[in-house]
Design an enzyme around this catalytic site. Sequence first.
Site, short mmCIF file in Angstrom:
data_model
loop_
_atom_site.label_atom_id
_atom_site.label_comp_id
_atom_site.label_asym_id
_atom_site.label_seq_id
_atom_site.Cartn_x
_atom_site.Cartn_y
_atom_site.Cartn_z
CD GLU A 153 -10.27 5.04 1.70
OE1 GLU A 153 -10.06 6.25 1.45
OE2 GLU A 153 -9.63 4.12 1.14
CE LYS A 165 -4.45 -1.51 1.69
NZ LYS A 165 -4.26 -2.94 2.09
CB SER A 201 -0.29 -8.29 -1.17
OG SER A 201 -1.08 -9.11 -0.32
C1 LIG Z 1 -5.12 -3.96 1.73
C2 LIG Z 1 -4.44 -5.21 1.41
C3 LIG Z 1 -4.86 -6.04 0.34
C4 LIG Z 1 -6.09 -5.78 -0.46
O1 LIG Z 1 -6.08 -4.58 -1.20
P1 LIG Z 1 -5.89 -4.59 -2.79
O2 LIG Z 1 -6.21 -3.19 -3.16
O3 LIG Z 1 -6.83 -5.58 -3.36
O4 LIG Z 1 -4.47 -4.95 -3.04
C5 LIG Z 1 -4.12 -7.18 0.06
N1 LIG Z 1 -3.04 -7.52 0.79
C6 LIG Z 1 -2.60 -6.75 1.82
C7 LIG Z 1 -1.41 -7.20 2.58
C8 LIG Z 1 -3.28 -5.59 2.16
O5 LIG Z 1 -2.85 -4.85 3.19
#
Ligand SMILES: *Cc1c(COP(=O)(O)O)cnc(C)c1O
Length: 400
Positions: free
Chosen positions: A118, A96, A385
Amino acid sequence: MSEPTLTAVLPDERGYFGEFGGSFVPEILVPALEELNEAFLTAKQDPAFQACYHGLLRDYVGRPTALTYAERLTERLGGGRIYLKREDLCHTGAHKINNAIGQILLARRMGKTRIIAETGAGQHGVATATVCARFGMECIVYMGAEDIERQQLNVHRMRLLGADVRPATSGSQTLKDATNEAIRDWVTNVRDTFYIIGSVVGPHPYPAMVRDFHTIIGEEVKTQLHEKEGRTDPDMLIACVGGGSNAIGMFHPFLRNTSVRCVGVEASGEGLDGRHAATLTLGKPGILHGALSYLLQDEEGQVSLAHSISAGLDYPGVGPEHAWLKQSGRVDYVSATDQEAMEGVQLLSETEGIIPALETAHAVAGLARLAGETDPDDLIVLNCSGRGDKDMQTIAEALS
Ligand SMILES: *Cc1c(COP(=O)(O)O)cnc(C)c1O
């Protein structure tokens, strides 16, 4: 069927990906969104802006993130060679921050002095509070009162970083309501305020802009895969989908090569016949938070409550580009349950020594199901992610 190769030039001028996207906002925000689009398009072409953005990604976020060969996971699943794109190694522990850095640089360039955001689980709030601290900007984060209760650790983080965390007390008191509050604030303070949206959702130009700030993920994969395997493009890419930003960031540079199979994994919570967050699998087109996309809604068109064990996937909407990629057939969307995600956490932890975020664990679960369809010569890249530290309480409770 729409032509997938058009993706490179989408959205169109009005912010549409096929029939999805657009800008459905109160009149007063129209000039603000036009100003934002203008600023973004010129910044993108400006070498000084690019240098600043890439400099921060390198020296502050810690990019490029590693591309790790998952040897034991590959052996366990018995299909193609699996690589992990390690967004969990970014500063603050997830992808993010790539987007938060891009948007705060844009805010500064536009002369805005006040940042609002948000947040659901608090991850986007933490990323935003982090970049605000880094640049000494005022930061207000709207968060559902219910989420504030559930995500105390991130609330403490944001406050330590100097953010003003304001509870949204309407409706279900979760992300959807926090977003409504943030939009209300923006309408009132539009002159000096920049709204940092946390995924590829919201009115034009946000879905395209947030995507562009995350395509660094896919671009690095190309370079790193070429170094390791002698070719830039893998056979399969797989990522979890909440709003869809980590997935599109990895997929986008590969979409024109239709021999790269792209798979997005949504959260099916308790199962597709129970409470879930499988927006693309079971939703219908509708308008939420300024854009037309797939949406979980009841017979009367009321937005349904989403559910997932992972707070970051617990959203009834999804980015409009994903709606279009589903409709055009270019990307496959599957889902994984809470239970499968828990198995995914254990699988990656035990085979690779990497504890993934619960969001990421959905992608691991999707891959565990699909790896058998691949050949040993195939190359697979999974977007890792985020890291699982933030979820240890939930994981410990679910396993006991
Ligand atoms: C917020 C988050 C997501 C989901 O958000 P996307 O916009 O779909 O990427 C996925 N993995 C992690 C670790 C997150 O913090």
